[in-house]
Motif scaffolding. Structure first.
Motif, PDB file in Angstrom:
ATOM      1  N   ARG A  81      11.599  -7.613 -14.835  1.00  0.00           N
ATOM      2  CA  ARG A  81      12.885  -7.024 -14.477  1.00  0.00           C
ATOM      3  C   ARG A  81      13.085  -7.108 -12.951  1.00  0.00           C
ATOM      4  O   ARG A  81      14.152  -7.422 -12.455  1.00  0.00           O
ATOM      5  N   ARG A  82      12.004  -6.824 -12.213  1.00  0.00           N
ATOM      6  CA  ARG A  82      12.114  -6.906 -10.754  1.00  0.00           C
ATOM      7  C   ARG A  82      12.362  -8.345 -10.305  1.00  0.00           C
ATOM      8  O   ARG A  82      13.101  -8.584  -9.346  1.00  0.00           O
ATOM      9  N   LEU A  83      11.759  -9.302 -10.996  1.00  0.00           N
ATOM     10  CA  LEU A  83      12.008 -10.706 -10.642  1.00  0.00           C
ATOM     11  C   LEU A  83      13.504 -10.995 -10.765  1.00  0.00           C
ATOM     12  O   LEU A  83      14.092 -11.654  -9.903  1.00  0.00           O
ATOM     13  N   ALA A 137      14.055  -7.292  -2.080  1.00  0.00           N
ATOM     14  CA  ALA A 137      13.770  -8.463  -2.920  1.00  0.00           C
ATOM     15  C   ALA A 137      12.378  -8.990  -2.590  1.00  0.00           C
ATOM     16  O   ALA A 137      11.961  -8.968  -1.427  1.00  0.00           O
ATOM     17  N   LYS A 138      11.666  -9.472  -3.613  1.00  0.00           N
ATOM     18  CA  LYS A 138      10.366 -10.085  -3.340  1.00  0.00           C
ATOM     19  C   LYS A 138      10.639 -11.557  -3.072  1.00  0.00           C
ATOM     20  O   LYS A 138      10.734 -12.370  -4.000  1.00  0.00           O
ATOM     21  N   THR A 139      10.794 -11.869  -1.817  1.00  0.00           N
ATOM     22  CA  THR A 139      11.212 -13.218  -1.422  1.00  0.00           C
ATOM     23  C   THR A 139      10.397 -13.675  -0.218  1.00  0.00           C
ATOM     24  O   THR A 139      10.024 -12.862   0.631  1.00  0.00           O
ATOM     25  N   VAL A 152       4.000  -0.997   4.217  1.00  0.00           N
ATOM     26  CA  VAL A 152       2.913  -1.697   4.914  1.00  0.00           C
ATOM     27  C   VAL A 152       2.773  -3.100   4.358  1.00  0.00           C
ATOM     28  O   VAL A 152       2.498  -3.246   3.175  1.00  0.00           O
ATOM     29  N   GLY A 153       2.911  -4.127   5.165  1.00  0.00           N
ATOM     30  CA  GLY A 153       2.635  -5.492   4.708  1.00  0.00           C
ATOM     31  C   GLY A 153       3.168  -5.731   3.313  1.00  0.00           C
ATOM     32  O   GLY A 153       4.369  -5.762   3.097  1.00  0.00           O
ATOM     33  N   SER A 154       2.277  -5.870   2.358  1.00  0.00           N
ATOM     34  CA  SER A 154       2.695  -6.078   0.974  1.00  0.00           C
ATOM     35  C   SER A 154       2.402  -4.843   0.128  1.00  0.00           C
ATOM     36  O   SER A 154       2.111  -4.953  -1.057  1.00  0.00           O
ATOM     37  N   MET A 155       2.492  -3.677   0.755  1.00  0.00           N
ATOM     38  CA  MET A 155       2.219  -2.443   0.015  1.00  0.00           C
ATOM     39  C   MET A 155       3.237  -1.360   0.357  1.00  0.00           C
ATOM     40  O   MET A 155       3.721  -1.276   1.488  1.00  0.00           O
ATOM     41  N   ASN A 156       3.513  -0.498  -0.607  1.00  0.00           N
ATOM     42  CA  ASN A 156       4.249   0.735  -0.331  1.00  0.00           C
ATOM     43  C   ASN A 156       3.267   1.750   0.240  1.00  0.00           C
ATOM     44  O   ASN A 156       2.058   1.566   0.157  1.00  0.00           O
ATOM     45  N   ILE A 157       3.795   2.827   0.836  1.00  0.00           N
ATOM     46  CA  ILE A 157       2.891   3.789   1.477  1.00  0.00           C
ATOM     47  C   ILE A 157       3.145   5.215   0.987  1.00  0.00           C
ATOM     48  O   ILE A 157       4.283   5.586   0.686  1.00  0.00           O
ATOM     49  N   ILE A 210      13.069  -1.484   1.314  1.00  0.00           N
ATOM     50  CA  ILE A 210      11.669  -1.657   0.887  1.00  0.00           C
ATOM     51  C   ILE A 210      11.611  -2.086  -0.573  1.00  0.00           C
ATOM     52  O   ILE A 210      12.596  -1.958  -1.304  1.00  0.00           O
ATOM     53  N   LEU A 211      10.438  -2.554  -0.957  1.00  0.00           N
ATOM     54  CA  LEU A 211      10.286  -3.053  -2.321  1.00  0.00           C
ATOM     55  C   LEU A 211      10.014  -1.904  -3.307  1.00  0.00           C
ATOM     56  O   LEU A 211       9.302  -0.963  -2.989  1.00  0.00           O
ATOM     57  N   ASP A 212      10.586  -2.041  -4.492  1.00  0.00           N
ATOM     58  CA  ASP A 212      10.360  -1.089  -5.581  1.00  0.00           C
ATOM     59  C   ASP A 212       9.042  -1.461  -6.250  1.00  0.00           C
ATOM     60  O   ASP A 212       9.015  -2.163  -7.256  1.00  0.00           O
ATOM     61  N   GLY A 213       7.957  -1.018  -5.675  1.00  0.00           N
ATOM     62  CA  GLY A 213       6.628  -1.417  -6.139  1.00  0.00           C
ATOM     63  C   GLY A 213       6.319  -0.853  -7.522  1.00  0.00           C
ATOM     64  O   GLY A 213       6.586   0.319  -7.803  1.00  0.00           O
ATOM     65  N   VAL A 214       5.711  -1.675  -8.361  1.00  0.00           N
ATOM     66  CA  VAL A 214       5.313  -1.216  -9.690  1.00  0.00           C
ATOM     67  C   VAL A 214       4.137  -0.240  -9.547  1.00  0.00           C
ATOM     68  O   VAL A 214       4.039   0.746 -10.269  1.00  0.00           O
ATOM     69  N   THR A 215       3.258  -0.506  -8.587  1.00  0.00           N
ATOM     70  CA  THR A 215       2.140   0.414  -8.351  1.00  0.00           C
ATOM     71  C   THR A 215       2.681   1.741  -7.809  1.00  0.00           C
ATOM     72  O   THR A 215       2.218   2.816  -8.208  1.00  0.00           O
ATOM     73  N   ARG A 216       3.658   1.660  -6.910  1.00  0.00           N
ATOM     74  CA  ARG A 216       4.318   2.869  -6.387  1.00  0.00           C
ATOM     75  C   ARG A 216       4.830   3.728  -7.531  1.00  0.00           C
ATOM     76  O   ARG A 216       4.559   4.933  -7.599  1.00  0.00           O
ATOM     77  N   THR A 266      -0.069   1.168  -1.656  1.00  0.00           N
ATOM     78  CA  THR A 266      -0.132   0.796  -3.072  1.00  0.00           C
ATOM     79  C   THR A 266       0.453  -0.595  -3.278  1.00  0.00           C
ATOM     80  O   THR A 266       1.491  -0.931  -2.737  1.00  0.00           O
ATOM     81  N   GLY A 267      -0.238  -1.408  -4.061  1.00  0.00           N
ATOM     82  CA  GLY A 267       0.261  -2.738  -4.386  1.00  0.00           C
ATOM     83  C   GLY A 267      -0.622  -3.358  -5.454  1.00  0.00           C
ATOM     84  O   GLY A 267      -1.766  -2.922  -5.638  1.00  0.00           O
ATOM     85  N   THR A 268      -0.113  -4.354  -6.130  1.00  0.00           N
ATOM     86  CA  THR A 268      -0.836  -4.951  -7.250  1.00  0.00           C
ATOM     87  C   THR A 268      -2.212  -5.486  -6.847  1.00  0.00           C
ATOM     88  O   THR A 268      -3.187  -5.310  -7.575  1.00  0.00           O
TER      89      THR A 268
END
Ligand SMILES: *Cc1c(COP(=O)(O)O)cnc(C)c1O
Length: 355
Positions: free
Chosen positions: A91-93, A193-195, A231-236, A253-259, A298-300
């Motif tokens: 869905r995020r893609l 967006a993850k771009t 942070v970089g490729s992570m939410n905080i 910011i990205l809607d992280g799945v781990t977040r 947090t990140g995959t």
């Protein structure tokens, strides 16, 4: 489902789980699908992993019309292979696709095709605890022409990489530089967006931070240079006064799945969670008052990355005497146990790949 499979005739070299690292080794096969204006998405197929030819004029090389995602498959103690929240990643893609004028994928079909790919290369899912199979869906614009406009042709591909344990010697808290010069994204930009563009924008800041001995940078908002972003490729996340605080999803910011998974876990434990704007000045004040007890990303890839030190304009903020805090540890242990099938899948996150 029509998904022709071209099996490889030359299996790719294997690497022992202890030497895997991240994203260095790729499995035998990949999933491909193409798009044209006339036919839409078509010709989904699985082929041996390998290079594909693109003309030098291919639009993605010039204007960066591309998106990706990253998710993981795990092997359970019962030797089943499971995917972690694949529907949410797909869905995020599509959310990322919409921002970059890329035509959406059929999520149900793509999930079925992805499962077929994982099933085919299931033997590549590592058996060593802490290791996993990282899955990288990617979507690029493929028109061979230099005009600036959304492409009319696209390629979707999924490659997979067995990855090693992120913390082979146990949790390692990291030092983070709070970035006060460069910015990553602003509201209205590409931040949600993850771009690849977001990563290109972040490289210089990250390199300069590394040269100063930091692992990564913590981004502040692009306008006031005050509010915490990610942070970089992570939410905080911060633990302040026993409350779990993380910046809200406001577009930069990205809607992280781990977040999302961390918030869900914390709620289920009755922990107070606040998604709210938080200034770097608030962090300094909370630290000064002794109320800032834990910080983690947090990140995959890492799942949870404990942060032991933040450096901001000459101030070093040491967190919890540089030790991993109890909430960080409990969240990490629970999330990784659910992912590896060691704890029950309380939240319906895991999708098994039938054998
Ligand atoms: C991928 C990513 C994250 C983490 O998202 P997960 O879904 O948890 O892996 C956070 N920030 C950025 C910029 C990312 O690209």
């Amino acid at each position: 489902m029509s998904l022709p499979i071209l099996h490889t005739s030359t299996p790719r070299p294997r690497v022992p789980d202890t030497q895997l690292g991240f994203g260095q080794v790729f499995t035998d096969h990949m999933l491909l699908m193409d798009y044209t204006l006339e036919t839409g998405w078509h010709q989904a197929r699985i082929e041996p992993y390998g290079p594909f030819l693109l003309e030098p004029s291919t639009i993605v090389f010039h204007y960066g019309q591309a998106i990706f995602d990253g998710l993981k498959a795990f092997r359970t103690p019962a030797d089943d292979v499971v995917l972690f929240r694949p529907q949410r990643h797909l869905r995020r893609l599509n959310t990322s696709a919409a921002r970059l004028c890329i035509p959406p994928l059929d999520e149900a079909f793509t999930l079925a095709a992805l499962k077929e790919l994982v099933r085919l290369d299931a033997d590549w899912v590592p058996r060593t605890s802490g290791c996993s199979l990282y899955i990288r869906p990617t979507l690029i614009a493929t028109d061979p022409a230099l005009g600036v406009h959304p492409a009319r042709t696209y390629r979707f591909f999924v490659i997979m990489s067995p990855v090693g344990a992120y913390y082979p010697e146990g949790f390692k808290p990291v030092k983070i530089l709070v970035e006060d010069r460069y910015v990553r994204a602003v509201n209205g930009g590409l931040g949600a967006a993850k771009t690849p563009a977001n990563y290109a924008a972040s490289l210089l800041a990250a390199e300069e931070a590394k040269a100063q001995g930091f692992t990564q940078v913590l981004w502040l908002d692009g306008i006031a240079h005050r509010y915490i972003e990610e942070v970089g490729s992570m939410n905080i996340f911060f633990v302040i006064d026993e409350e779990l605080v993380t910046p809200p999803l406001e577009g930069s910011i990205l809607d992280g799945v781990t977040r999302d998974s961390v918030i869900t876990l914390a709620h289920s434990w009755g922990i107070r969670v606040a998604e709210r704007r938080i200034g770097i000045d608030d962090i300094l004040a909370a630290h000064g008052a002794g109320n800032l007890t834990e910080v983690f990303g947090t990140g995959t890839a890492a799942v949870i990355s404990p942060i032991c030190e933040l450096f901001y304009k000459g101030h070093t903020i040491v967190i919890n005497n540089r030790k991993v805090g109890p909430m960080t540890q409990k969240i990490y242990d629970t999330l990784t146990s659910i992912q590896q099938g060691i704890m029950p899948d309380y939240f319906g996150w895991m999708v098994p790949i039938s054998r």
